[in-house]
Scaffold this motif. Structure first.
Motif, PDB file in Angstrom:
ATOM      1  N   GLY A  60       0.865  -1.164   0.102  1.00 35.16           N
ATOM      2  CA  GLY A  60      -0.106  -0.200  -0.105  1.00 35.16           C
ATOM      3  C   GLY A  60       0.773   1.269  -0.025  1.00 35.16           C
ATOM      4  O   GLY A  60       0.672   2.063  -0.508  1.00 35.16           O
ATOM      5  N   ALA A  61       1.998   1.192   0.676  1.00 34.09           N
ATOM      6  CA  ALA A  61       2.954   2.449   0.802  1.00 34.09           C
ATOM      7  C   ALA A  61       3.607   2.773  -0.375  1.00 34.09           C
ATOM      8  O   ALA A  61       3.526   3.694  -0.739  1.00 34.09           O
ATOM      9  CB  ALA A  61       3.967   2.312   2.197  1.00 34.09           C
ATOM     10  N   LEU A  62       3.928   1.652  -1.155  1.00 34.93           N
ATOM     11  CA  LEU A  62       4.593   1.700  -2.565  1.00 34.93           C
ATOM     12  C   LEU A  62       3.747   2.214  -3.487  1.00 34.93           C
ATOM     13  O   LEU A  62       3.842   3.095  -4.527  1.00 34.93           O
ATOM     14  CB  LEU A  62       4.992   0.429  -2.877  1.00 34.93           C
ATOM     15  CG  LEU A  62       5.711   0.069  -4.285  1.00 34.93           C
ATOM     16  CD1 LEU A  62       6.772   1.135  -4.329  1.00 34.93           C
ATOM     17  CD2 LEU A  62       6.206  -0.999  -4.926  1.00 34.93           C
ATOM     18  N   VAL A 161      12.575   8.919  -1.073  1.00 36.70           N
ATOM     19  CA  VAL A 161      13.489   9.701  -0.231  1.00 36.70           C
ATOM     20  C   VAL A 161      12.630  10.922   0.311  1.00 36.70           C
ATOM     21  O   VAL A 161      13.051  11.108   1.623  1.00 36.70           O
ATOM     22  CB  VAL A 161      14.722  10.269  -1.122  1.00 36.70           C
ATOM     23  CG1 VAL A 161      15.685  11.203  -0.328  1.00 36.70           C
ATOM     24  CG2 VAL A 161      15.481   9.091  -1.822  1.00 36.70           C
ATOM     25  N   ALA A 162      12.019  12.063  -0.460  1.00 35.16           N
ATOM     26  CA  ALA A 162      11.439  12.954   0.142  1.00 35.16           C
ATOM     27  C   ALA A 162      10.517  12.584   1.457  1.00 35.16           C
ATOM     28  O   ALA A 162      10.376  13.360   2.322  1.00 35.16           O
ATOM     29  CB  ALA A 162      10.587  13.720  -0.969  1.00 35.16           C
ATOM     30  N   THR A 163       9.932  11.506   0.946  1.00 42.54           N
ATOM     31  CA  THR A 163       8.922  10.831   2.160  1.00 42.54           C
ATOM     32  C   THR A 163       9.579  10.697   3.478  1.00 42.54           C
ATOM     33  O   THR A 163       9.011  10.829   4.507  1.00 42.54           O
ATOM     34  CB  THR A 163       7.948   9.742   1.478  1.00 42.54           C
ATOM     35  OG1 THR A 163       7.187  10.330   0.236  1.00 42.54           O
ATOM     36  CG2 THR A 163       6.800   9.357   2.501  1.00 42.54           C
ATOM     37  N   PHE A 226       8.360   0.563   6.275  1.00 36.40           N
ATOM     38  CA  PHE A 226       8.724   0.365   4.892  1.00 36.40           C
ATOM     39  C   PHE A 226       9.021   1.727   4.196  1.00 36.40           C
ATOM     40  O   PHE A 226      10.020   1.891   3.664  1.00 36.40           O
ATOM     41  CB  PHE A 226       7.304  -0.279   3.949  1.00 36.40           C
ATOM     42  CG  PHE A 226       7.721  -0.116   2.609  1.00 36.40           C
ATOM     43  CD1 PHE A 226       8.049  -1.057   1.881  1.00 36.40           C
ATOM     44  CD2 PHE A 226       7.283   1.144   1.671  1.00 36.40           C
ATOM     45  CE1 PHE A 226       8.242  -1.101   0.412  1.00 36.40           C
ATOM     46  CE2 PHE A 226       7.389   1.148   0.389  1.00 36.40           C
ATOM     47  CZ  PHE A 226       8.029  -0.088  -0.343  1.00 36.40           C
ATOM     48  N   PHE A 227       8.160   2.821   4.627  1.00 33.67           N
ATOM     49  CA  PHE A 227       8.656   4.188   3.959  1.00 33.67           C
ATOM     50  C   PHE A 227      10.049   4.606   4.097  1.00 33.67           C
ATOM     51  O   PHE A 227      10.686   5.162   3.353  1.00 33.67           O
ATOM     52  CB  PHE A 227       7.741   5.168   4.518  1.00 33.67           C
ATOM     53  CG  PHE A 227       6.282   5.243   3.702  1.00 33.67           C
ATOM     54  CD1 PHE A 227       6.212   5.469   2.544  1.00 33.67           C
ATOM     55  CD2 PHE A 227       5.184   5.072   4.373  1.00 33.67           C
ATOM     56  CE1 PHE A 227       5.059   5.763   1.781  1.00 33.67           C
ATOM     57  CE2 PHE A 227       4.102   5.472   4.029  1.00 33.67           C
ATOM     58  CZ  PHE A 227       4.033   5.744   2.626  1.00 33.67           C
ATOM     59  N   GLY A 231      13.111   4.416   1.313  1.00 38.06           N
ATOM     60  CA  GLY A 231      13.965   5.766   1.178  1.00 38.06           C
ATOM     61  C   GLY A 231      15.434   5.877   1.575  1.00 38.06           C
ATOM     62  O   GLY A 231      16.119   6.306   0.471  1.00 38.06           O
ATOM     63  N   LEU A 232      15.744   5.040   2.503  1.00 36.96           N
ATOM     64  CA  LEU A 232      17.146   4.719   2.735  1.00 36.96           C
ATOM     65  C   LEU A 232      17.868   3.956   1.373  1.00 36.96           C
ATOM     66  O   LEU A 232      19.066   4.475   0.745  1.00 36.96           O
ATOM     67  CB  LEU A 232      17.549   4.225   3.833  1.00 36.96           C
ATOM     68  CG  LEU A 232      17.410   4.881   5.269  1.00 36.96           C
ATOM     69  CD1 LEU A 232      17.384   3.918   6.246  1.00 36.96           C
ATOM     70  CD2 LEU A 232      18.586   5.817   5.471  1.00 36.96           C
ATOM     71  N   ALA A 233      17.221   2.965   0.964  1.00 40.20           N
ATOM     72  CA  ALA A 233      17.538   2.189  -0.193  1.00 40.20           C
ATOM     73  C   ALA A 233      17.673   3.135  -1.404  1.00 40.20           C
ATOM     74  O   ALA A 233      18.806   2.947  -2.298  1.00 40.20           O
ATOM     75  CB  ALA A 233      16.453   1.092  -0.371  1.00 40.20           C
ATOM     76  N   ALA A 234      16.617   3.890  -1.661  1.00 39.27           N
ATOM     77  CA  ALA A 234      16.518   4.846  -2.695  1.00 39.27           C
ATOM     78  C   ALA A 234      17.682   5.712  -2.803  1.00 39.27           C
ATOM     79  O   ALA A 234      18.350   6.085  -3.610  1.00 39.27           O
ATOM     80  CB  ALA A 234      15.248   5.640  -2.987  1.00 39.27           C
ATOM     81  N   LYS A 235      17.764   6.365  -1.418  1.00 42.11           N
ATOM     82  CA  LYS A 235      19.285   7.190  -1.114  1.00 42.11           C
ATOM     83  C   LYS A 235      20.496   6.687  -1.709  1.00 42.11           C
ATOM     84  O   LYS A 235      21.303   7.074  -2.375  1.00 42.11           O
ATOM     85  CB  LYS A 235      19.182   7.824   0.258  1.00 42.11           C
ATOM     86  CG  LYS A 235      20.200   8.646   0.504  1.00 42.11           C
ATOM     87  CD  LYS A 235      20.475   9.079   1.733  1.00 42.11           C
ATOM     88  CE  LYS A 235      21.617   9.898   2.357  1.00 42.11           C
ATOM     89  NZ  LYS A 235      21.728   9.823   3.644  1.00 42.11           N
TER      90      LYS A 235
END
Length: 291
Positions: A60-62, A161-163, A226-227, A231-235
Motif C-alpha cells: 500500500g505504501a509503495l 527519499v522525500a517521504t 517500509f517508507f 527511502g534509505l535504499a533509494a538514497k
C-alpha cells in the motif's frame, strides 16, 4: 406387497441472511473473541502472519509513492489519491488474514475484560511488531531488486527519499501526536471490518478512515517500517540527491521515527479506541435514585 408412499418431508429451513452490520456491542464481542484467538496461536504462525501484514502495508505504501510522484498533480488531489492507494494495504490485511501491530492495539479491551493476561498481550505485540518489521524489510529488498525506484524517470525514487526525510525530521511531540491520531482512525477502520458482513463491506468501510489518515499526514509505525527503509535504499541508489534535508535520512532517524510513532499508535489504538469502547459497552448505568 406394496409399501405406502413415505410421508413428504418438510423443506429444509432457509438460513437467515443478515445484511446489517453488527452493532457496537456485537462488534466489541467480535473484537474480543478475535483477541483471545490471537493469543492461542503458535509463535511461528503469529510471526508469519505478521510478516504478511508488513508486506501488505508495504504494498500500500509503495502504491502511494507511485501515484503521488507525478509533479503535475496539485497538493490536495495528490493526498486524496495517495490515501486511496494506501488503503490497499489494510484491505489485504483484513480480507486475506494477517497480524498487524496497530490493529492488535484493540487487544487492550481483552486485557480490561480479563479475557487475556498482560504477558500474553505483550508477547503478541512484540512478536507481531517484529514480524511486521521483517515483512516490510523483505519487501524493501525485493523492491530494490525490481528497479521500481527508477519508474517515471526516477521520480518514484525521489518521492521515496522525500517521504522518508519528511518523517525522520518531525519533532518528537508532533510525531507522537500524529501517531495517536493515526491509530484512532486505523483501529476504527478495523472495528468496521469486524462489524462488516461481507468482503465488499470491509473494503468500502476502510476506505475513508485509512485514506483520511494518510491525507492528513498522520504517522503509522508499520507503514514507516517500509517508507523509511525504502527511502534509505533509494538514497543509496542515488535518488533524491536534491531533496532538502536528505543528510538527516539515516538508520538512527528511522529508529527514532518508528519508535515514537509506535508509542503514539499504542495510545491511540489501545487507550482512545479499545479501552473507551470496552468501557462504553460494559458500563452499567447507576441504579441510585435521582433527587
Amino acid at each position: 406387497m406394496s409399501h405406502p408412499n413415505p410421508a413428504p418431508q418438510p423443506p429444509a429451513p432457509i438460513p437467515a441472511v443478515h445484511v446489517n452490520a453488527l452493532n457496537s456491542a456485537e462488534t466489541e464481542e467480535a473484537v474480543e473473541s478475535a483477541g483471545v484467538s490471537k493469543t492461542k496461536q503458535s509463535k511461528s504462525v503469529t510471526f508469519i502472519l505478521a510478516m504478511f501484514a508488513g508486506v501488505f502495508i508495504g504494498f500500500g505504501a509503495l502504491f502511494y509513492l507511485i501515484v503521488t510522484c507525478d509533479p503535475a498533480m496539485t497538493w490536495g488531489p495528490k493526498r486524496f489519491v495517495g490515501g486511496l492507494a494506501f488503503c490497499m494495504g489494510l484491505v489485504l490485511v483484513l480480507c486475506c488474514g494477517a497480524e498487524l501491530f496497530t490493529g492488535n492495539s484493540l487487544m487492550a479491551s481483552n486485557l480490561a475484560a480479563r479475557r487475556i493476561s498482560l504477558p500474553a498481550l505483550v508477547r503478541n505485540w512484540v512478536i507481531v511488531w517484529f514480524g511486521n518489521l521483517a515483512g516490510a524489510l523483505l519487501l524493501v529488498a525485493l523492491i530494490a531488486g525490481a528497479g521500481t525506484m527508477g519508474l517515471n524517470d526516477g521520480l518514484v525514487g525521489d518521492a521515496a527519499v522525500a517521504t522518508a526525510v519528511s518523517k525522520v525530521t518531525l519533532a518528537p511531540g508532533t510525531l507522537f501526536v500524529r501517531g495517536v491520531l493515526c491509530n484512532i482512525l486505523v483501529c476504527l477502520a478495523v472495528r468496521i471490518g469486524f462489524a462488516a458482513r461481507s468482503v465488499a463491506d470491509k473494503v468500502l468501510g476502510v476506505l475513508l478512515p485509512i485514506s483520511g489518515f494518510v491525507a492528513m499526514g498522520f504517522e503509522h509505525c508499520v507503514a514507516n517500517m517500509f517508507f523509511i527503509p525504502v527511502g534509505l535504499a533509494a538514497k543509496a541508489m542515488g535518488y533524491g540527491a536534491g531533496v532538502d534535508g536528505v543528510a538527516s535520512l539515516s538508520v538512527q532517524g528511522a529508529l527514532y521515527n518508528i519508535g515514537v510513532a509506535t508509542l503514539g499508535n499504542i495510545v491511540g489504538g489501545a487507550v482512545v479506541v479499545a479501552l473507551a469502547y470496552w468501557y462504553v459497552n460494559n458500563h452499567k448505568p447507576s441504579r441510585r435514585p435521582r433527587g
